[in-house]
Design a protein around this motif. Structure first.
Motif, short mmCIF file in Angstrom:
data_model
loop_
_atom_site.label_atom_id
_atom_site.label_comp_id
_atom_site.label_asym_id
_atom_site.label_seq_id
_atom_site.Cartn_x
_atom_site.Cartn_y
_atom_site.Cartn_z
N LYS A 51 -5.31 43.61 30.50
CA LYS A 51 -5.85 42.59 31.38
C LYS A 51 -6.71 41.64 30.55
O LYS A 51 -7.46 42.06 29.68
N GLY A 52 -6.58 40.37 30.84
CA GLY A 52 -7.38 39.37 30.15
C GLY A 52 -7.31 38.06 30.89
O GLY A 52 -6.45 37.85 31.74
N GLY A 53 -8.20 37.16 30.53
CA GLY A 53 -8.22 35.86 31.18
C GLY A 53 -7.04 35.00 30.76
O GLY A 53 -6.31 35.31 29.81
N LEU A 54 -6.87 33.91 31.44
CA LEU A 54 -5.76 33.01 31.20
C LEU A 54 -5.76 32.50 29.76
O LEU A 54 -4.73 32.42 29.12
N PHE A 55 -6.93 32.17 29.24
CA PHE A 55 -7.02 31.62 27.89
C PHE A 55 -7.52 32.64 26.87
O PHE A 55 -7.81 32.29 25.74
N SER A 56 -7.59 33.87 27.27
CA SER A 56 -8.07 34.93 26.39
C SER A 56 -7.01 35.27 25.34
O SER A 56 -5.84 35.49 25.67
N LYS A 57 -7.43 35.32 24.09
CA LYS A 57 -6.50 35.71 23.02
C LYS A 57 -6.26 37.21 23.03
O LYS A 57 -5.18 37.68 22.73
N GLU A 58 -7.30 37.95 23.34
CA GLU A 58 -7.20 39.41 23.32
C GLU A 58 -7.22 39.95 24.74
O GLU A 58 -8.11 39.62 25.52
N LYS A 59 -6.24 40.73 25.07
CA LYS A 59 -6.18 41.35 26.38
C LYS A 59 -6.60 42.81 26.24
O LYS A 59 -5.99 43.56 25.49
N ARG A 60 -7.65 43.17 26.97
CA ARG A 60 -8.18 44.54 26.92
C ARG A 60 -7.27 45.50 27.67
O ARG A 60 -6.65 45.14 28.67
N VAL A 61 -7.25 46.72 27.20
CA VAL A 61 -6.49 47.77 27.90
C VAL A 61 -7.25 48.07 29.19
O VAL A 61 -8.44 48.38 29.18
N GLN A 62 -6.54 47.96 30.30
CA GLN A 62 -7.13 48.24 31.62
C GLN A 62 -6.80 49.66 32.07
O GLN A 62 -7.62 50.33 32.67
N ARG A 63 -5.57 50.10 31.78
CA ARG A 63 -5.11 51.40 32.25
C ARG A 63 -4.09 51.97 31.27
O ARG A 63 -3.27 51.24 30.74
N LEU A 64 -4.15 53.27 31.10
CA LEU A 64 -3.22 54.00 30.23
C LEU A 64 -2.62 55.13 31.07
O LEU A 64 -3.36 55.87 31.72
N THR A 65 -1.30 55.23 31.07
CA THR A 65 -0.61 56.27 31.81
C THR A 65 0.33 57.00 30.86
O THR A 65 1.03 56.37 30.07
N LEU A 66 0.34 58.32 30.95
CA LEU A 66 1.17 59.14 30.08
C LEU A 66 1.90 60.17 30.93
O LEU A 66 1.26 60.90 31.68
N GLU A 67 3.22 60.20 30.84
CA GLU A 67 4.05 61.14 31.61
C GLU A 67 4.43 62.31 30.71
O GLU A 67 5.10 62.12 29.70
N LEU A 68 4.00 63.51 31.10
CA LEU A 68 4.31 64.72 30.34
C LEU A 68 4.81 65.80 31.28
O LEU A 68 4.02 66.38 32.02
N GLY A 69 6.09 66.03 31.26
CA GLY A 69 6.66 67.07 32.11
C GLY A 69 6.36 66.82 33.57
O GLY A 69 6.73 65.79 34.13
N GLU A 70 5.66 67.74 34.19
CA GLU A 70 5.37 67.61 35.62
C GLU A 70 4.01 66.98 35.91
O GLU A 70 3.53 67.03 37.04
N HIS A 71 3.39 66.39 34.88
CA HIS A 71 2.11 65.73 35.09
C HIS A 71 2.14 64.28 34.62
O HIS A 71 2.75 63.96 33.61
N ARG A 72 1.44 63.45 35.37
CA ARG A 72 1.20 62.06 34.96
C ARG A 72 -0.31 61.94 34.77
O ARG A 72 -1.08 62.13 35.71
N TYR A 73 -0.71 61.63 33.56
CA TYR A 73 -2.12 61.44 33.24
C TYR A 73 -2.42 59.95 33.24
O TYR A 73 -1.67 59.17 32.66
N ALA A 74 -3.51 59.55 33.90
CA ALA A 74 -3.90 58.15 33.92
C ALA A 74 -5.39 58.04 33.68
O ALA A 74 -6.18 58.88 34.15
#
Length: 133
Positions: A51-74
């Motif tokens: 996520k970042g502003g319209l004119f932002s050069k760098e977009k920060r990580v807002q959310r990370l999701t990882l799917e492992l077998g029967e679990h989804r980690y967020a």
């Protein structure tokens, strides 16, 4: 299985958890560092939302999701410098239960599942070994 193998697996879990915790002191940079580590090691399992502003050069990580077998980690920014972590149980593509976890607990549980995944998958094991070195 012999006890040496189990001790080795426990040690790899501890090393992995420690590696993931390394950047936790700076919650602003933690998600970015975690996304870089896990996204680089396991790109097929990891989804990063930025996520970042319209004119932002760098977009920060807002959310990370990882799917492992029967679990989804967020894990995501919760506002005011905090993080919100959760684990969802998935069965046949259906989300059955989502539980909020403390970030430390989330890291421990994720590390256990990553270690188990690496024990079953040689490519994941090699990727995690690169992550730790």
């Amino acid at each position: 299985m012999d006890e040496g193998y189990l001790a080795g697996e426990g040690m790899s879990f501890e090393i992995l958890a420690s590696s993931l915790r390394a950047d936790l002191t700076d919650t602003g940079g933690f998600l970015g560092a975690l996304a870089e580590k896990l996204g680089g090691a396991l790109p097929a399992l990891c989804q990063v939302e930025r996520k970042g502003g319209l004119f932002s050069k760098e977009k920060r990580v807002q959310r990370l999701t990882l799917e492992l077998g029967e679990h989804r980690y967020a894990i995501e920014h919760a506002g005011q410098g905090g993080l919100r972590a959760s684990r969802t149980k998935i069965v046949r593509g259906i989300s059955l239960k989502t539980e909020e976890l403390a970030v430390e607990t989330w890291i421990d549980e994720l590390s256990r599942d990553l270690s188990a995944h690496a024990a079953r998958n040689s490519q994941a094991r090699l990727a995690l070994e690169r992550l730790l070195t």
